[in-house]
Design a protein around this motif. Structure first.
Motif, PDB file in Angstrom:
ATOM      1  N   LEU A 114      47.207  42.316  39.721  1.00  0.00           N
ATOM      2  CA  LEU A 114      47.067  40.881  39.468  1.00  0.00           C
ATOM      3  C   LEU A 114      48.314  40.099  39.867  1.00  0.00           C
ATOM      4  O   LEU A 114      48.213  38.992  40.395  1.00  0.00           O
ATOM      5  N   ALA A 115      49.475  40.675  39.659  1.00  0.00           N
ATOM      6  CA  ALA A 115      50.722  39.982  39.979  1.00  0.00           C
ATOM      7  C   ALA A 115      50.916  39.773  41.479  1.00  0.00           C
ATOM      8  O   ALA A 115      51.759  38.969  41.884  1.00  0.00           O
ATOM      9  N   GLU A 116      50.128  40.435  42.308  1.00  0.00           N
ATOM     10  CA  GLU A 116      50.273  40.282  43.754  1.00  0.00           C
ATOM     11  C   GLU A 116      49.745  38.949  44.258  1.00  0.00           C
ATOM     12  O   GLU A 116      49.974  38.589  45.417  1.00  0.00           O
ATOM     13  N   ALA A 117      49.032  38.227  43.416  1.00  0.00           N
ATOM     14  CA  ALA A 117      48.522  36.906  43.787  1.00  0.00           C
ATOM     15  C   ALA A 117      48.972  35.892  42.736  1.00  0.00           C
ATOM     16  O   ALA A 117      48.150  35.316  42.019  1.00  0.00           O
ATOM     17  N   PRO A 118      50.276  35.645  42.642  1.00  0.00           N
ATOM     18  CA  PRO A 118      50.793  34.815  41.558  1.00  0.00           C
ATOM     19  C   PRO A 118      50.328  33.362  41.601  1.00  0.00           C
ATOM     20  O   PRO A 118      50.290  32.697  40.566  1.00  0.00           O
ATOM     21  N   ASP A 119      49.969  32.879  42.761  1.00  0.00           N
ATOM     22  CA  ASP A 119      49.580  31.469  42.874  1.00  0.00           C
ATOM     23  C   ASP A 119      48.068  31.258  42.805  1.00  0.00           C
ATOM     24  O   ASP A 119      47.612  30.120  42.854  1.00  0.00           O
ATOM     25  N   ALA A 120      47.310  32.322  42.686  1.00  0.00           N
ATOM     26  CA  ALA A 120      45.851  32.196  42.657  1.00  0.00           C
ATOM     27  C   ALA A 120      45.364  31.586  41.351  1.00  0.00           C
ATOM     28  O   ALA A 120      44.319  30.934  41.326  1.00  0.00           O
ATOM     29  N   LEU A 121      46.122  31.803  40.278  1.00  0.00           N
ATOM     30  CA  LEU A 121      45.734  31.304  38.963  1.00  0.00           C
ATOM     31  C   LEU A 121      46.937  30.628  38.307  1.00  0.00           C
ATOM     32  O   LEU A 121      48.085  30.968  38.606  1.00  0.00           O
ATOM     33  N   SER A 122      46.644  29.724  37.401  1.00  0.00           N
ATOM     34  CA  SER A 122      47.723  29.116  36.631  1.00  0.00           C
ATOM     35  C   SER A 122      48.255  30.162  35.648  1.00  0.00           C
ATOM     36  O   SER A 122      47.578  31.165  35.377  1.00  0.00           O
ATOM     37  N   PRO A 123      49.433  29.934  35.092  1.00  0.00           N
ATOM     38  CA  PRO A 123      49.942  30.888  34.104  1.00  0.00           C
ATOM     39  C   PRO A 123      48.966  31.097  32.936  1.00  0.00           C
ATOM     40  O   PRO A 123      48.775  32.229  32.482  1.00  0.00           O
ATOM     41  N   ALA A 124      48.343  30.034  32.464  1.00  0.00           N
ATOM     42  CA  ALA A 124      47.383  30.164  31.362  1.00  0.00           C
ATOM     43  C   ALA A 124      46.162  30.979  31.793  1.00  0.00           C
ATOM     44  O   ALA A 124      45.665  31.816  31.032  1.00  0.00           O
ATOM     45  N   GLU A 125      45.690  30.764  33.015  1.00  0.00           N
ATOM     46  CA  GLU A 125      44.537  31.522  33.520  1.00  0.00           C
ATOM     47  C   GLU A 125      44.889  33.003  33.671  1.00  0.00           C
ATOM     48  O   GLU A 125      44.084  33.875  33.331  1.00  0.00           O
ATOM     49  N   ARG A 126      46.102  33.287  34.191  1.00  0.00           N
ATOM     50  CA  ARG A 126      46.538  34.682  34.334  1.00  0.00           C
ATOM     51  C   ARG A 126      46.611  35.363  32.967  1.00  0.00           C
ATOM     52  O   ARG A 126      46.209  36.507  32.811  1.00  0.00           O
ATOM     53  N   HIS A 127      47.123  34.626  31.983  1.00  0.00           N
ATOM     54  CA  HIS A 127      47.229  35.188  30.635  1.00  0.00           C
ATOM     55  C   HIS A 127      45.843  35.495  30.064  1.00  0.00           C
ATOM     56  O   HIS A 127      45.611  36.579  29.531  1.00  0.00           O
ATOM     57  N   LEU A 128      44.929  34.553  30.194  1.00  0.00           N
ATOM     58  CA  LEU A 128      43.573  34.755  29.674  1.00  0.00           C
ATOM     59  C   LEU A 128      42.874  35.897  30.411  1.00  0.00           C
ATOM     60  O   LEU A 128      42.260  36.764  29.786  1.00  0.00           O
ATOM     61  N   LEU A 129      42.970  35.923  31.728  1.00  0.00           N
ATOM     62  CA  LEU A 129      42.355  37.005  32.488  1.00  0.00           C
ATOM     63  C   LEU A 129      42.974  38.345  32.089  1.00  0.00           C
ATOM     64  O   LEU A 129      42.269  39.346  31.945  1.00  0.00           O
ATOM     65  N   GLY A 130      44.282  38.356  31.892  1.00  0.00           N
ATOM     66  CA  GLY A 130      44.954  39.579  31.456  1.00  0.00           C
ATOM     67  C   GLY A 130      44.404  40.072  30.121  1.00  0.00           C
ATOM     68  O   GLY A 130      44.170  41.265  29.937  1.00  0.00           O
ATOM     69  N   GLU A 131      44.179  39.159  29.180  1.00  0.00           N
ATOM     70  CA  GLU A 131      43.596  39.550  27.892  1.00  0.00           C
ATOM     71  C   GLU A 131      42.204  40.140  28.082  1.00  0.00           C
ATOM     72  O   GLU A 131      41.857  41.156  27.470  1.00  0.00           O
ATOM     73  N   TRP A 132      41.402  39.501  28.920  1.00  0.00           N
ATOM     74  CA  TRP A 132      40.043  40.006  29.161  1.00  0.00           C
ATOM     75  C   TRP A 132      40.071  41.369  29.833  1.00  0.00           C
ATOM     76  O   TRP A 132      39.313  42.266  29.465  1.00  0.00           O
ATOM     77  N   LEU A 133      40.949  41.525  30.814  1.00  0.00           N
ATOM     78  CA  LEU A 133      41.040  42.819  31.498  1.00  0.00           C
ATOM     79  C   LEU A 133      41.505  43.917  30.545  1.00  0.00           C
ATOM     80  O   LEU A 133      41.005  45.043  30.590  1.00  0.00           O
ATOM     81  N   ASP A 134      42.466  43.589  29.670  1.00  0.00           N
ATOM     82  CA  ASP A 134      42.924  44.576  28.692  1.00  0.00           C
ATOM     83  C   ASP A 134      41.774  44.977  27.757  1.00  0.00           C
ATOM     84  O   ASP A 134      41.613  46.149  27.417  1.00  0.00           O
ATOM     85  N   ARG A 135      40.973  44.011  27.365  1.00  0.00           N
ATOM     86  CA  ARG A 135      39.834  44.316  26.482  1.00  0.00           C
ATOM     87  C   ARG A 135      38.808  45.185  27.215  1.00  0.00           C
ATOM     88  O   ARG A 135      38.289  46.152  26.670  1.00  0.00           O
ATOM     89  N   LEU A 136      38.516  44.833  28.471  1.00  0.00           N
ATOM     90  CA  LEU A 136      37.579  45.633  29.248  1.00  0.00           C
ATOM     91  C   LEU A 136      38.116  47.044  29.504  1.00  0.00           C
ATOM     92  O   LEU A 136      37.357  48.013  29.496  1.00  0.00           O
ATOM     93  N   ALA A 137      39.414  47.142  29.725  1.00  0.00           N
ATOM     94  CA  ALA A 137      40.024  48.450  29.950  1.00  0.00           C
ATOM     95  C   ALA A 137      39.877  49.336  28.725  1.00  0.00           C
ATOM     96  O   ALA A 137      39.691  50.548  28.843  1.00  0.00           O
ATOM     97  N   GLY A 138      39.905  48.746  27.553  1.00  0.00           N
ATOM     98  CA  GLY A 138      39.740  49.504  26.332  1.00  0.00           C
ATOM     99  C   GLY A 138      38.306  49.914  26.062  1.00  0.00           C
ATOM    100  O   GLY A 138      38.046  50.786  25.229  1.00  0.00           O
ATOM    101  N   ALA A 139      37.362  49.337  26.788  1.00  0.00           N
ATOM    102  CA  ALA A 139      35.945  49.640  26.557  1.00  0.00           C
ATOM    103  C   ALA A 139      35.521  50.981  27.126  1.00  0.00           C
ATOM    104  O   ALA A 139      34.471  51.501  26.789  1.00  0.00           O
ATOM    105  N   GLY A 140      36.363  51.564  27.984  1.00  0.00           N
ATOM    106  CA  GLY A 140      35.965  52.807  28.645  1.00  0.00           C
ATOM    107  C   GLY A 140      36.238  54.066  27.863  1.00  0.00           C
ATOM    108  O   GLY A 140      35.869  55.144  28.261  1.00  0.00           O
ATOM    109  N   GLY A 141      36.906  53.936  26.748  1.00  0.00           N
ATOM    110  CA  GLY A 141      37.137  55.159  25.992  1.00  0.00           C
ATOM    111  C   GLY A 141      38.423  55.203  25.317  1.00  0.00           C
ATOM    112  O   GLY A 141      39.396  54.847  25.266  1.00  0.00           O
TER     113      GLY A 141
END
Length: 141
Positions: A114-141
């Motif tokens: 995600l950090a490879e595209a720092p300008d694709a999202l605002s800091p708030a969007e990156r933070h929110l997406l990061g939270e969602w990705l962390d939650r999804l990552a935890g769904a696998g086991g």
């Protein structure tokens, strides 16, 4: 020497050699995440690998040489790899079962790059997406 460094967790955490080793391990695990091969987050995988490696090593050191099980290290490696990785997935695995594990691996992979595209999202969007990705990552086991 290994026992001196690793048997006291407070001194081990501050030892430069330990920090250097963990940085190398983190880099290697991050590459696996970028490739979509992890089913857990990079920090969690690093902690599991380090704990397993340290535990096996201290166990072998504490066991008299004639009683050591030479298969212990390999068995622990296989168990940890099974717990943290998924089979290769880039469209070359049509038999891969859909489900939470596949979603988790892709969430970990996206989080890793995600950090490879720092300008694709605002800091708030990156933070929110990061939270969602962390939650999804935890769904696998």
């Amino acid at each position: 020497m290994y026992t001196l460094i690793y048997s006291d967790p407070t001194s081990a955490a501050n030892a430069p050699v330990v920090r250097d080793g963990e940085a190398i391990l983190h880099g290697l695990v991050a590459r696996a995440a970028e490739a979509g091969r992890l089913r857990v987050s990079v920090p969690h995988a690093v902690r599991l690998i380090a704990a397993a490696g340290g535990g096996v090593t201290l166990s072998l050191i504490a066991t008299p040489p004639e009683e050591r099980d030479p298969r212990l290290s390999g068995a622990m490696r296989d168990a940890v790899l099974a717990a943290i990785t998924v089979a290769p997935t880039p469209d070359a695995a049509p038999d891969e079962a859909p489900g939470a594990g596949r979603v988790a691996a892709r969430a970990v992979a996206l989080r890793a790059v995600l950090a490879e595209a720092p300008d694709a999202l605002s800091p708030a969007e990156r933070h929110l997406l990061g939270e969602w990705l962390d939650r999804l990552a935890g769904a696998g086991g």
